[in-house]
Design a protein around this motif. Structure first.
Motif, PDB file in Angstrom:
ATOM      1  N   ALA A  39       0.724  -1.110   0.037  1.00 25.03           N
ATOM      2  CA  ALA A  39      -0.057  -0.095  -0.072  1.00 25.03           C
ATOM      3  C   ALA A  39       0.688   1.257   0.027  1.00 25.03           C
ATOM      4  O   ALA A  39       0.722   2.179  -0.664  1.00 25.03           O
ATOM      5  N   GLY A  40       1.930   1.179   0.607  1.00 27.64           N
ATOM      6  CA  GLY A  40       2.911   2.451   0.809  1.00 27.64           C
ATOM      7  C   GLY A  40       3.441   2.738  -0.825  1.00 27.64           C
ATOM      8  O   GLY A  40       3.538   3.883  -0.936  1.00 27.64           O
ATOM      9  N   TYR A  41       3.962   1.597  -1.202  1.00 28.01           N
ATOM     10  CA  TYR A  41       4.566   1.877  -2.603  1.00 28.01           C
ATOM     11  C   TYR A  41       3.540   2.260  -3.652  1.00 28.01           C
ATOM     12  O   TYR A  41       3.938   3.151  -4.314  1.00 28.01           O
ATOM     13  N   VAL A  42       2.314   1.799  -3.437  1.00 27.55           N
ATOM     14  CA  VAL A  42       1.245   2.037  -4.459  1.00 27.55           C
ATOM     15  C   VAL A  42       1.072   3.879  -4.352  1.00 27.55           C
ATOM     16  O   VAL A  42       0.963   4.568  -5.155  1.00 27.55           O
ATOM     17  N   THR A  43       1.157   4.074  -2.949  1.00 27.67           N
ATOM     18  CA  THR A  43       0.678   5.690  -2.737  1.00 27.67           C
ATOM     19  C   THR A  43       1.812   6.350  -3.102  1.00 27.67           C
ATOM     20  O   THR A  43       1.939   7.416  -3.650  1.00 27.67           O
ATOM     21  N   LEU A  44       3.088   5.907  -2.811  1.00 28.89           N
ATOM     22  CA  LEU A  44       4.317   6.814  -3.067  1.00 28.89           C
ATOM     23  C   LEU A  44       4.259   7.030  -4.769  1.00 28.89           C
ATOM     24  O   LEU A  44       4.633   7.820  -5.295  1.00 28.89           O
ATOM     25  N   SER A  45       4.201   6.051  -5.505  1.00 24.18           N
ATOM     26  CA  SER A  45       4.061   6.152  -6.910  1.00 24.18           C
ATOM     27  C   SER A  45       2.853   7.085  -7.347  1.00 24.18           C
ATOM     28  O   SER A  45       3.221   7.912  -8.324  1.00 24.18           O
ATOM     29  N   ARG A  46       1.881   7.158  -6.844  1.00 25.54           N
ATOM     30  CA  ARG A  46       0.662   7.957  -7.065  1.00 25.54           C
ATOM     31  C   ARG A  46       1.203   9.408  -6.670  1.00 25.54           C
ATOM     32  O   ARG A  46       0.886  10.330  -7.358  1.00 25.54           O
ATOM     33  N   GLN A  47       1.593   9.416  -5.595  1.00 24.85           N
ATOM     34  CA  GLN A  47       2.396  10.907  -5.136  1.00 24.85           C
ATOM     35  C   GLN A  47       3.257  11.367  -6.005  1.00 24.85           C
ATOM     36  O   GLN A  47       3.270  12.716  -6.339  1.00 24.85           O
ATOM     37  N   SER A  48       4.332  10.500  -6.487  1.00 22.41           N
ATOM     38  CA  SER A  48       5.319  11.058  -7.599  1.00 22.41           C
ATOM     39  C   SER A  48       4.626  11.666  -8.761  1.00 22.41           C
ATOM     40  O   SER A  48       5.135  12.561  -9.466  1.00 22.41           O
ATOM     41  N   GLY A  49       3.599  10.759  -9.331  1.00 20.63           N
ATOM     42  CA  GLY A  49       2.814  11.244 -10.553  1.00 20.63           C
ATOM     43  C   GLY A  49       2.239  12.780 -10.026  1.00 20.63           C
ATOM     44  O   GLY A  49       2.268  13.447 -11.059  1.00 20.63           O
ATOM     45  N   LEU A  50       1.551  12.769  -9.254  1.00 21.79           N
ATOM     46  CA  LEU A  50       0.872  13.932  -8.778  1.00 21.79           C
ATOM     47  C   LEU A  50       1.913  14.976  -8.618  1.00 21.79           C
ATOM     48  O   LEU A  50       1.482  16.529  -9.067  1.00 21.79           O
ATOM     49  N   ALA A  51       2.856  14.858  -8.117  1.00 24.79           N
ATOM     50  CA  ALA A  51       3.883  15.997  -7.872  1.00 24.79           C
ATOM     51  C   ALA A  51       4.397  16.311  -9.576  1.00 24.79           C
ATOM     52  O   ALA A  51       4.672  17.844  -9.652  1.00 24.79           O
ATOM     53  N   ARG A  52       4.678  15.782 -10.294  1.00 25.78           N
ATOM     54  CA  ARG A  52       5.242  15.737 -11.579  1.00 25.78           C
ATOM     55  C   ARG A  52       3.874  16.755 -12.298  1.00 25.78           C
ATOM     56  O   ARG A  52       4.100  17.773 -13.036  1.00 25.78           O
ATOM     57  N   GLU A  53       2.637  16.060 -12.079  1.00 25.50           N
ATOM     58  CA  GLU A  53       1.669  17.170 -12.843  1.00 25.50           C
ATOM     59  C   GLU A  53       1.568  18.560 -12.026  1.00 25.50           C
ATOM     60  O   GLU A  53       1.292  19.315 -12.900  1.00 25.50           O
ATOM     61  N   MET A  54       1.712  18.476 -11.035  1.00 22.22           N
ATOM     62  CA  MET A  54       1.591  19.936 -10.506  1.00 22.22           C
ATOM     63  C   MET A  54       2.654  20.803 -11.164  1.00 22.22           C
ATOM     64  O   MET A  54       2.523  21.832 -11.436  1.00 22.22           O
ATOM     65  N   GLN A  55       4.017  20.231 -11.372  1.00 22.69           N
ATOM     66  CA  GLN A  55       4.880  20.996 -11.947  1.00 22.69           C
ATOM     67  C   GLN A  55       4.453  21.228 -13.353  1.00 22.69           C
ATOM     68  O   GLN A  55       4.718  22.744 -13.780  1.00 22.69           O
ATOM     69  N   VAL A  56       3.812  20.522 -14.046  1.00 20.25           N
ATOM     70  CA  VAL A  56       3.446  20.895 -15.390  1.00 20.25           C
ATOM     71  C   VAL A  56       2.256  22.040 -15.501  1.00 20.25           C
ATOM     72  O   VAL A  56       2.284  22.990 -16.228  1.00 20.25           O
ATOM     73  N   VAL A  57       1.351  21.717 -14.487  1.00 19.07           N
ATOM     74  CA  VAL A  57       0.231  22.686 -14.462  1.00 19.07           C
ATOM     75  C   VAL A  57       0.731  23.996 -14.011  1.00 19.07           C
ATOM     76  O   VAL A  57       0.431  25.056 -14.305  1.00 19.07           O
ATOM     77  N   ALA A  58       1.795  24.026 -12.953  1.00 15.09           N
ATOM     78  CA  ALA A  58       2.412  25.560 -12.739  1.00 15.09           C
ATOM     79  C   ALA A  58       2.820  26.119 -13.739  1.00 15.09           C
ATOM     80  O   ALA A  58       2.970  27.163 -14.019  1.00 15.09           O
ATOM     81  N   ASN A  59       3.674  25.437 -14.744  1.00 14.69           N
ATOM     82  CA  ASN A  59       4.187  25.793 -15.904  1.00 14.69           C
ATOM     83  C   ASN A  59       3.076  26.449 -16.824  1.00 14.69           C
ATOM     84  O   ASN A  59       3.663  27.419 -17.559  1.00 14.69           O
ATOM     85  N   ASN A  60       2.060  25.847 -17.117  1.00 16.93           N
ATOM     86  CA  ASN A  60       0.981  26.204 -17.882  1.00 16.93           C
ATOM     87  C   ASN A  60       0.445  27.468 -17.417  1.00 16.93           C
ATOM     88  O   ASN A  60       0.367  28.523 -18.292  1.00 16.93           O
ATOM     89  N   ILE A  61       0.157  27.631 -16.117  1.00 18.33           N
ATOM     90  CA  ILE A  61      -0.117  29.025 -15.526  1.00 18.33           C
ATOM     91  C   ILE A  61       0.751  29.960 -15.812  1.00 18.33           C
ATOM     92  O   ILE A  61       0.332  31.275 -16.002  1.00 18.33           O
ATOM     93  N   ALA A  62       2.094  29.843 -15.431  1.00 15.70           N
ATOM     94  CA  ALA A  62       3.267  30.773 -15.537  1.00 15.70           C
ATOM     95  C   ALA A  62       3.210  31.087 -17.006  1.00 15.70           C
ATOM     96  O   ALA A  62       3.703  32.421 -17.201  1.00 15.70           O
ATOM     97  N   ASN A  63       2.872  30.412 -18.067  1.00 19.70           N
ATOM     98  CA  ASN A  63       3.061  30.870 -19.542  1.00 19.70           C
ATOM     99  C   ASN A  63       1.601  30.943 -20.175  1.00 19.70           C
ATOM    100  O   ASN A  63       1.156  31.202 -21.397  1.00 19.70           O
ATOM    101  N   ALA A  64       0.595  31.297 -19.173  1.00 14.75           N
ATOM    102  CA  ALA A  64      -0.765  31.754 -19.755  1.00 14.75           C
ATOM    103  C   ALA A  64      -0.826  32.981 -20.711  1.00 14.75           C
ATOM    104  O   ALA A  64      -1.809  33.337 -21.353  1.00 14.75           O
ATOM    105  N   ALA A  65       0.147  33.796 -20.555  1.00 16.20           N
ATOM    106  CA  ALA A  65       0.259  35.058 -21.308  1.00 16.20           C
ATOM    107  C   ALA A  65       1.494  35.116 -22.223  1.00 16.20           C
ATOM    108  O   ALA A  65       1.847  36.222 -22.897  1.00 16.20           O
ATOM    109  N   THR A  66       2.100  33.984 -22.544  1.00 16.39           N
ATOM    110  CA  THR A  66       3.286  33.714 -23.440  1.00 16.39           C
ATOM    111  C   THR A  66       2.817  33.661 -24.860  1.00 16.39           C
ATOM    112  O   THR A  66       1.777  32.557 -25.141  1.00 16.39           O
TER     113      THR A  66
END
Length: 236
Positions: free
Chosen positions: A4-31
């Motif tokens: 259960a811990g390994y499954v959750t960690l893999s999920r957390q890792s993916g969510l952290a990467r998605e957060m970086q992608v979403v933040a980059n999109n927002i930062a470039n909303a006016a680019t």
């Protein structure tokens, strides 16, 4: 660590990467010419003891949206936008690249260049020269003229396989499988194409990802406390 811990960690890792992608999109909303990016989650299934299986999530594949962005009229002679399916052809030190960002200007040498100083190319891969002090007009097929005399034609191309394109920075792409002339694209002078990021949608997604991450973190903390309590019970 239990499954259960390994499954959750893999999920957390993916969510952290998605957060970086979403933040980059927002930062470039006016680019100008920026293309929104998303993350594709996939499932990895592994067999374990006694015929059981373990399912883990991965988020390693990035997906770029090539939807048309809104066009803003600037009136600038060297501000160009593409309406339809196509990209401007640009020369960089690493080779030819594709972009939708058409905020160009003439260099001191008379070449048409991007904001970063990369030369804009014609369909044959040659730089486009713009004489100084002359009124420039650009037709819908990308032909550049000075006082009615054609100077050259912008290279408007489309990738042979859009899914294979690699983003090298915010607005520049590499087409590893090659490109070909775009027959349907239309060039507009005095316009720039805005980012195709839906800022409200991205902010909403950021909140969703953050809440999902916090939920996973809460589970890991509870699981850690459960294991600690079990160990203490065994030791007493």
């Amino acid at each position: 660590m239990e499954n259960a811990g390994y499954v959750t960690l893999s999920r957390q890792s993916g969510l952290a990467r998605e957060m970086q992608v979403v933040a980059n999109n927002i930062a470039n909303a006016a680019t100008t010419g920026f293309r929104a990016e998303g993350l594709v989650f996939s499932e990895y299934v592994k067999s374990v003891d006694r015929g059981a299986s373990l399912s883990m999530g991965q988020a390693n594949i990035r997906n770029t949206s090539f939807e048309q962005g809104a066009l803003t009229q600037t009136g600038g002679a060297f501000d160009l936008a593409i309406e339809g399916d196509g990209f401007f052809l640009i020369e960089t030190p690493q080779g030819e690249r594709l972009t939708r960002s058409g905020a160009f200007s003439p260099s001191a040498e008379g070449d048409l260049v991007t904001y970063d100083g990369f030369r804009v190319l014609d369909g044959g891969g040659a730089p486009l020269f713009v004489p100084p002090g002359v009124a420039i007009s650009v037709s819908s097929d990308g032909t550049i003229s000075a006082e009615g005399n054609p100077l050259g034609q912008l290279g408007i191309v489309r990738p042979i396989n859009p899914s294979s394109m690699v983003r090298e920075d915010g607005v520049m792409f590499r087409a590893d499988e090659g490109f070909e002339p775009s027959e349907t694209a239309r060039v507009l002078q005095g316009f720039v194409e805005n980012s195709n990021v839906n800022a409200v949608g991205q902010l909403t997604r950021m909140i969703e990802v953050q809440r999902a991450y916090e939920l996973g973190q809460s589970f890991l903390e509870s699981e850690d406390e459960r294991v600690r309590t079990a160990l203490k019970s065994l030791m007493t």
